[in-house]
Enzyme design. Sequence first.
Site, PDB file in Angstrom:
ATOM      1  N   TYR A   1       0.946  -1.133  -0.146  1.00 33.31           N
ATOM      2  CA  TYR A   1      -0.080   0.243   0.091  1.00 33.31           C
ATOM      3  C   TYR A   1       0.770   1.191  -0.143  1.00 33.31           C
ATOM      4  CZ  TYR A   1      -3.146   3.609   1.624  1.00 33.31           C
ATOM      5  OH  TYR A   1      -3.832   4.849   1.828  1.00 33.31           O
TER       6      TYR A   1
ATOM      7  N   GLU B   1      -3.477   7.537  -4.184  1.00 34.82           N
ATOM      8  CA  GLU B   1      -3.456   6.142  -3.293  1.00 34.82           C
ATOM      9  C   GLU B   1      -3.347   5.118  -4.148  1.00 34.82           C
ATOM     10  OE1 GLU B   1      -7.188   4.620  -1.233  1.00 34.82           O
ATOM     11  OE2 GLU B   1      -6.011   4.588   0.623  1.00 34.82           O
TER      12      GLU B   1
END
Length: 426
Positions: A144, A232
């Site tokens: 991530y 993101e």
Amino acid sequence: MIVSSFLLLLSDLFSEIKSDSDKIYIMNIHEYQGKEILASYGVRVQRGIVANNAVEAVAAAKQLTTETGTSWYVVKAQVHAGGRGKGGGVKLAKGIDKVEGIASEIIGMQLVTPQTSAEGKKVHKVLIAEDVYYPGESETSEFYVSVLLNRGTGRNMIMYSTEGGMDIEEVAEHTPHLIFTEEIDPNVGLQGFQARRIAFNLGLSGNAFKEMVKFIDALYKAYIGSDASMFEINPVLKTSDNKILAVDAKVNIDDNALYRQKAYAEMRDILEENPIEVEAKEVGLNYVDLDGTVGCMVNGAGLAMATMDLIKYAGFEPANFLDVGGTADAKRVETAFRIILKDPNVKAILINIFGGIVRCDRVAQGVVDAYKNMGDAIKVPIIVRLQGTNAEIAKELIDNSGMPILSAVQFQEAADQVQAALSVVS
Ligand code: GDP
Ligand code: MN
């Protein structure tokens, strides 16, 4: 109440000054558009082609095979919401003959994910992407990585974790020690040692380490260069041959920068937005649709937020956030009334305006005139609380207008009137 009035006054003054520059909006774009931006800054992305229907999807898959040699594809719903995988909006097509069927299943579906409402979002487009997990899923890793503005410190930061591919909120809740952050000093920008620390903390070595350093560097450049407030990437994938690439991209562009980001401004997809919000934007009103029953008309974003808090404090839920800005004249108030009344859940409208630069009596006249113009289009109680210059005159003006408008000077009075009005209605 004394304390909150004081805070209210402070926020009034503050928002009065900032109301025009302090728009809190961001523009969302689709994954495929986010990946285009990333690629233009040299970030390696999972190659993909967007398609509006099943025929285009098959053509896209063929082109991908020509370009990359892939024979497996992933078909991904393009909607402004995450968690698409969980909702059945991301599917693997193990062969070109599977693409048409999967694409026609996903296009047109009402996709429900943990991030959409219960009714979900209609899918208009899919991204056909090469399958990058092949061969040997066991040799791939998902990370991530996001870049965002930390409003607390006023700095951009990179947030990252070894736990990619999963819901980051869950990681934050259950295993917060697996989330790392790197704050960027605005004077010097992202430093080489920071990118290396990220690659190291992600457990990489050799070529994958070098690739991650390049990835982070290009990602940060993309974020800064596009005036984004968030990038993101979940997951960032390490392929079985140690390449690092973006498999997903959730991007928010700062609305205030769109005047100088014309190419990105064109990426806006009105189909993804709330129709009332789109209409409000066209007439220059800051309107955000919410789920409650009390419509709010306020000047200044700070006062809007304080008003919403106070509505909740009085036991109700705001139906919207509407900032009419500095000029609360009759025309603008009328436009605002019409926008608020498009929401069928609105059972009462609370107008809470601070007269600093704009005098309260002028606002009151605007409200009365707007009400008169609208005839019987207004079927819900209207409560007006005006505070600031000429507040008393404004109250008299409303009370003597002959219109069924309730007036208040203190916020508590206004809250009590909302309460009284709503208990009659419900
Ligand atoms: P999200 O669910 O909206 O966050 O959409 P993502 O783009 O993150 O995709 C969801 C999941 O699909 C990812 O976490 C991956 O595990 C999976 N996925 C995405 N691309 C591929 C691919 O090329 N091959 C395989 N096998 N899985 C993929
Ligand atoms: Mn994702």
